[in-house]
Motif scaffolding. Structure first.
Motif, PDB file in Angstrom:
ATOM      1  N   TRP A 156       0.803  -1.232   0.000  1.00 40.00           N
ATOM      2  CA  TRP A 156       0.000   0.000   0.000  1.00 40.00           C
ATOM      3  C   TRP A 156       0.833   1.277   0.000  1.00 40.00           C
ATOM      4  O   TRP A 156       0.403   2.281  -0.608  1.00 40.00           O
ATOM      5  CB  TRP A 156      -0.997  -0.002   1.171  1.00 40.00           C
ATOM      6  CG  TRP A 156      -0.381   0.064   2.541  1.00 40.00           C
ATOM      7  CD1 TRP A 156      -0.113  -0.963   3.375  1.00 40.00           C
ATOM      8  CD2 TRP A 156       0.012   1.256   3.230  1.00 40.00           C
ATOM      9  NE1 TRP A 156       0.440  -0.514   4.548  1.00 40.00           N
ATOM     10  CE2 TRP A 156       0.521   0.854   4.486  1.00 40.00           C
ATOM     11  CE3 TRP A 156      -0.023   2.612   2.924  1.00 40.00           C
ATOM     12  CZ2 TRP A 156       1.002   1.778   5.413  1.00 40.00           C
ATOM     13  CZ3 TRP A 156       0.458   3.536   3.855  1.00 40.00           C
ATOM     14  CH2 TRP A 156       0.964   3.106   5.085  1.00 40.00           C
ATOM     15  N   TRP A 159       1.626   1.940  -3.657  1.00 37.11           N
ATOM     16  CA  TRP A 159       0.443   2.396  -4.371  1.00 37.11           C
ATOM     17  C   TRP A 159       0.092   3.834  -3.988  1.00 37.11           C
ATOM     18  O   TRP A 159      -0.348   4.629  -4.842  1.00 37.11           O
ATOM     19  CB  TRP A 159      -0.745   1.486  -4.070  1.00 37.11           C
ATOM     20  CG  TRP A 159      -0.766   0.236  -4.887  1.00 37.11           C
ATOM     21  CD1 TRP A 159      -0.581  -1.051  -4.469  1.00 37.11           C
ATOM     22  CD2 TRP A 159      -0.989   0.157  -6.306  1.00 37.11           C
ATOM     23  NE1 TRP A 159      -0.665  -1.934  -5.520  1.00 37.11           N
ATOM     24  CE2 TRP A 159      -0.922  -1.220  -6.665  1.00 37.11           C
ATOM     25  CE3 TRP A 159      -1.230   1.099  -7.306  1.00 37.11           C
ATOM     26  CZ2 TRP A 159      -1.096  -1.660  -7.972  1.00 37.11           C
ATOM     27  CZ3 TRP A 159      -1.399   0.671  -8.620  1.00 37.11           C
ATOM     28  CH2 TRP A 159      -1.335  -0.696  -8.931  1.00 37.11           C
ATOM     29  N   THR A 160       0.278   4.189  -2.746  1.00 35.02           N
ATOM     30  CA  THR A 160      -0.005   5.558  -2.300  1.00 35.02           C
ATOM     31  C   THR A 160       0.855   6.569  -3.041  1.00 35.02           C
ATOM     32  O   THR A 160       0.363   7.600  -3.528  1.00 35.02           O
ATOM     33  CB  THR A 160       0.213   5.681  -0.780  1.00 35.02           C
ATOM     34  OG1 THR A 160      -0.639   4.768  -0.097  1.00 35.02           O
ATOM     35  CG2 THR A 160      -0.058   7.096  -0.313  1.00 35.02           C
ATOM     36  N   ILE A 163      -0.208   6.921  -6.785  1.00 39.04           N
ATOM     37  CA  ILE A 163      -1.403   7.753  -6.977  1.00 39.04           C
ATOM     38  C   ILE A 163      -1.078   9.226  -6.752  1.00 39.04           C
ATOM     39  O   ILE A 163      -1.470  10.106  -7.542  1.00 39.04           O
ATOM     40  CB  ILE A 163      -2.525   7.284  -6.045  1.00 39.04           C
ATOM     41  CG1 ILE A 163      -2.975   5.869  -6.424  1.00 39.04           C
ATOM     42  CG2 ILE A 163      -3.711   8.244  -6.086  1.00 39.04           C
ATOM     43  CD1 ILE A 163      -3.938   5.240  -5.442  1.00 39.04           C
ATOM     44  N   LEU A 164      -0.340   9.526  -5.675  1.00 37.70           N
ATOM     45  CA  LEU A 164      -0.021  10.920  -5.368  1.00 37.70           C
ATOM     46  C   LEU A 164       0.934  11.517  -6.400  1.00 37.70           C
ATOM     47  O   LEU A 164       0.828  12.715  -6.719  1.00 37.70           O
ATOM     48  CB  LEU A 164       0.580  11.015  -3.966  1.00 37.70           C
ATOM     49  CG  LEU A 164      -0.382  10.732  -2.811  1.00 37.70           C
ATOM     50  CD1 LEU A 164       0.345  10.816  -1.476  1.00 37.70           C
ATOM     51  CD2 LEU A 164      -1.563  11.703  -2.840  1.00 37.70           C
ATOM     52  N   ILE A 166       0.965  10.910  -9.564  1.00 34.97           N
ATOM     53  CA  ILE A 166       0.145  11.285 -10.722  1.00 34.97           C
ATOM     54  C   ILE A 166      -0.686  12.525 -10.414  1.00 34.97           C
ATOM     55  O   ILE A 166      -0.701  13.490 -11.198  1.00 34.97           O
ATOM     56  CB  ILE A 166      -0.761  10.105 -11.135  1.00 34.97           C
ATOM     57  CG1 ILE A 166       0.097   8.919 -11.597  1.00 34.97           C
ATOM     58  CG2 ILE A 166      -1.715  10.527 -12.235  1.00 34.97           C
ATOM     59  CD1 ILE A 166      -0.696   7.652 -11.868  1.00 34.97           C
ATOM     60  N   LEU A 167      -1.353  12.537  -9.275  1.00 37.24           N
ATOM     61  CA  LEU A 167      -2.235  13.654  -8.939  1.00 37.24           C
ATOM     62  C   LEU A 167      -1.462  14.966  -8.810  1.00 37.24           C
ATOM     63  O   LEU A 167      -1.848  15.999  -9.392  1.00 37.24           O
ATOM     64  CB  LEU A 167      -2.986  13.357  -7.637  1.00 37.24           C
ATOM     65  CG  LEU A 167      -4.056  12.262  -7.691  1.00 37.24           C
ATOM     66  CD1 LEU A 167      -4.666  12.041  -6.314  1.00 37.24           C
ATOM     67  CD2 LEU A 167      -5.148  12.627  -8.698  1.00 37.24           C
TER      68      LEU A 167
END
Length: 409
Positions: A156, A159-160, A163-164, A166-167
């Motif tokens: 995790w 994955w965190t 995602i961050l 990209i954002l």
């Protein structure tokens, strides 16, 4: 001295377009008298292309070695290929900007050159967020794959950060392009009245640049620590652990570059002498993105280093080989009677005596001319679930003959 136009915002907004242009030209004329025409471009351009050549060599070698070793490419390789393409796009945009005057004081540039220098230099900042983002995502995908070989590894956090990454970086690119809405060209032609009317407060841009830089620095720190955790969970000897860590924990170098870039982002805090003041910033941007591409690809070059080490070992073993007593031609004719022996030579200067069909005293022929050598061709294919072990074996996290074969050796 001309230190920026934000200090004149109140005055400028009260003037019409003609008065604004005259004010800007009068400021520029005073600066041309007080400041020499300095060009920072030549050393910066050399630095950018040297760094890009270095990262291109490392990434293309990584892709070639990976494909030759495993007979396929994976998600992390695709993401790295995209990062390399964006690095070239970034360098081309900067080169066009430098050709038009980036690196010189803005008040020495002709209007058309000033426009192109500001336009392409500004747009290059978009790629400066996206390129290292894809490089970091590539290494995250690699770590996520390798983490499946260790049941104790947590997925995790990876994955965190994916995602961050990209954002935050995509938002930074969008924020740049939407700074002035549909009036972005007013920034490039230095239409300062329209800039103050339509564009976002410059502090929003600079503050978000600090935030994105801080997060990218944190990501590089995570990409340094996470491999170290995976290495600690292995049962390798300490010497092997140190060797693997020296490859997988290189993101600390990218972290240092990201810190320097973040500090240099203060030049975004005002629309001043952009073409001159932005030059150190774009230099560190190029350093950061090329370092990210290089250090995240170097671990996958381990098979190349292993092959070079093995070739060197083989050459040394050949040189040190002790000459065997039967390497020279020996005639056994004097040792036998009643049979004609045939003396022959095989190999590179190595003599072999072939005896007749009936040899005495227990002698046997050295080579059976009727012996059959059977050659078997084997084809190795990989299933999708082999990917974690393959990647772990490539960088040395999983060792042993079975894993070396799995890695395509």
């Amino acid at each position: 001295m001309y230190s920026g136009l934000s200090d004149l915002k109140t005055l400028i907004t009260q003037l019409n377009a003609t008065q604004q242009a005259n004010l800007l030209e009068s400021i520029f004329a005073g600066e041309r008298k007080a400041t020499p025409d300095v060009d920072l471009a030549p050393p910066v351009v050399r630095t950018i292309w040297i760094l890009l050549a270095m990262s291109t060599l490392v990434v293309t070698t990584r892709l070639a070695v990976k494909y030759r070793t495993t007979r396929r490419l994976y998600l992390d390789d695709g993401l790295m290929a995209i990062a390399l393409i964006l690095a070239w796009v970034h360098a081309v945009f900067l080169q066009v900007s430098f050709n038009n005057g980036l690196g010189r004081h803005v008040y020495y540039l002709e209007p058309d050159h000033r426009y192109n220098a500001l336009k392409y230099g500004f747009i290059s900042l978009v790629w400066s967020y996206l390129c290292p983002m894809f490089g970091r995502l590539s290494f995250c995908a690699f770590l996520l794959c390798v983490a499946h070989t260790d049941h104790r590894a947590k997925k995790w956090p990876i994955w965190t950060f994916i995602i961050l990454q990209i954002l935050i970086n995509v938002t930074a690119a969008i924020l740049l392009l939407s700074t002035c809405g549909s009036h972005l060209e007013d920034l490039w032609v230095l239409n300062i009245g329209a800039y103050f009317e339509y564009c976002l407060d410059i502090d929003i841009q600079s503050n978000y640049a600090y935030f994105a830089g801080a997060f990218n620095t944190l990501t590089d720190l995570f990409l340094t620590i996470q491999p170290a955790i995976l290495i600690m969970h292995t049962k390798m000897r300490m010497g092997n652990k140190v060797g693997v860590a020296s490859l997988l924990c290189l993101s600390i170098i990218a972290m240092i570059a990201a810190i320097v870039r973040t500090v240099a982002a203060h030049t975004l805090s005002d629309i001043s002498d952009y073409t001159y003041d932005l030059t150190p910033f774009v230099t560190w941007v190029s350093v950061e993105l090329n370092v990210v591409l290089t250090v995240t690809s170097l671990p996958l070059l381990r098979p190349l280093a292993r092959e070079a080490r093995e070739k060197t070992a083989r050459l040394l073993s050949i040189k040190r080989k002790i000459k065997e007593p039967w390497d020279d031609t020996i005639s056994l004719r004097s040792m036998h009677t009643g049979q004609e022996d045939v003396e022959s030579k095989t190999g590179a200067g190595v003599g072999v005596t072939a005896l007749g069909n009936h040899s005495r005293d227990g002698f046997a022929s050295q080579q059976d001319p009727e012996s059959v050598i059977r050659t078997v061709e084997m084809s190795i294919s990989y299933e999708k679930n082999d990917s974690p072990l393959i990647h772990a074996a490539l960088v040395g996290l999983v060792q042993g003959q079975a894993m070396e074969r799995l890695a395509g050796r």
